[in-house]
Design a protein around this motif. Structure first.
Motif: not given
Length: 406
Positions: A141-148, A188-196, A208-212, A219-223
């Motif tokens: 996830y972190s690598a993807a956010v950094a465009k890798n 983990l759920h957030y990672t799946i969201g970002v990567l898909t 939505i699951k990550a926010a549960q 607590k993140l606005p980006s979610t």
């Protein structure tokens, strides 16, 4: 690193390989030796290993490596056994240490290529090593956010596997740097969201699951910016395109009203999610650029659902976090007898059977153009899909680096 205990510390084997006299004389021999591979030097090195085998095994490991690096006399049976014993110790020590190396490479050093290289070795030996699976998911996830995106596919598989294991009841003793199971699941759920993210049908339920789950992700606005943007790029884009194809320019009908009512359900979720992103952004400097975009999207869609009025919008923002996040809407199969219920965010007015009497949004960053009225001739909200509006806040931040060692 937690000491690795009892690795090959078998008294009988040690007795076979070294005498008590050898151990007692090791320190003096080492001090006087200039060549660690001389007979005297090897005696000292092995003595150092013998002294640390039940103490500081990191030092024992270094001594073992130094000893086996020296040429050995294959004609000496005792020497052959001693070298093999040390090689076995080195192999087992390195295998045990890899798990901690992965944690350090991910959360401390951010060396993701090396983390995946080492992590694969760990998972080859132990495919259900949950802590490694979680760490590599986070690394991808972190690598993807950094465009890798080199590790995205692999990390996605690890995240799914980790969730499966957690849902089956598997746990770990040390959750650091996460606060516990819930925060790890949120990531983990957030990672799946970002990567898909390019597949809204998979990304949306993941966000939505990550926010549960209690923890940082909730607590993140980006979610919620991701949730709103994924609604726009997914369900809204599809439904509005279908509406335009089937009903644009035609007389209003029960079928067109039903289609529009389903679109409005999605828009209400978008309003709710944008309101949460804005509310959570608050005055935090790192989110202000994103907040401006989210507020624009929120205002556009809110006014569309309220006859071009923003009255009550500030109240919605102030109260939205006290309400549960609405689930994905269940498709309507028939028109309600009266106007639809108030949207999930606590806002919304409609006229007719689910028909919004307002001009659809036309703004930069808000995917819609056209017009919708209650007159016989209707035009659908036309989708202009855009990615989630998370330019300045797509990275929820790495977990606080607590003590992650065993």
């Amino acid at each position: 690193m937690k000491k690795i205990t009892n690795l090959l510390a078998l008294a009988a084997t040690v007795a076979l390989l070294a005498s008590t006299a050898l151990a007692n004389g090791s320190s003096r021999a080492m001090e006087g030796s200039q060549d660690p591979c001389s007979a005297e030097g090897k005696t000292a090195v092995y003595g150092e290993f013998y002294k640390e085998i039940k103490g500081d095994q990191a030092k024992a490991y270094e001594a073992a490596k130094k000893y086996v690096a020296c040429p050995s006399d294959t004609s000496d049976d005792a020497e052959v056994k001693r070298v093999q014993y040390l090689k076995d110790f080195i192999a087992k020590y390195e295998k045990a240490r890899r798990k901690d190396q992965v944690i350090d490479l991910v959360y401390t050093k951010s060396d993701f290529p090396k983390a995946f290289e080492t992590g694969r070795l760990v998972l080859t030996d132990d495919p259900e090593n949950l802590r490694t699976l979680i760490a590599l998911s986070y690394a991808g996830y972190s690598a993807a956010v950094a465009k890798n995106s080199a590790f995205s596919s692999e990390a996605l598989g690890y995240a799914r596997k980790a969730i499966q294991l957690l849902d089956s009841g598997k746990t770990i003793d040390n959750w650091a740097p996460f606060t516990g199971r819930d925060e790890a699941l949120g990531y983990l759920h957030y990672t799946i969201g970002v990567l898909t993210a390019q597949n809204p049908s998979e990304a949306l339920p993941a966000f939505i699951k990550a926010a549960q789950y209690e923890g940082k992700i909730k607590k993140l606005p980006s979610t919620y910016a991701y949730i709103a943007g994924t609604y726009e790029a997914g369900p809204y884009a599809k439904q509005s395109a279908d509406y335009k194809k089937s009903y644009e320019g035609k007389d209003e009908s029960p079928e067109s009203k039903l289609a529009l009512a389903n679109i409005n359900q999605v828009i209400d979720r978008m309003i709710d999610a944008y309101a949460r992103a804005v509310a959570l952004a608050g005055t935090d400097a790192q989110y202000q650029a994103g907040k401006k975009e989210w507020m624009e999207g929120l205002t556009t869609w809110y006014k569309y659902r309220h006859n071009q009025s923003d009255a009550g919008l500030n109240e919605v923002i102030a109260s939205v976090l006290s309400k549960p996040l609405p689930p994905e809407p269940t498709p309507l199969t028939s028109l309600p007898a009266s106007s639809p219920a108030t949207p999930a965010s606590g806002t919304g007015t409609t006229s007719g059977a689910g028909q919004t009497s307002a001009t659809p949004p036309t703004t930069t960053g808000a995917p819609a153009t056209g017009s919708t009225t209650t007159t016989p001739k209707t035009t659908s909200p036309t989708a202009k899909p855009t990615p989630p509006k998370t330019n300045t806040a797509s990275n929820p931040g790495r977990p606080i680096k607590k003590n992650h060692r065993n």
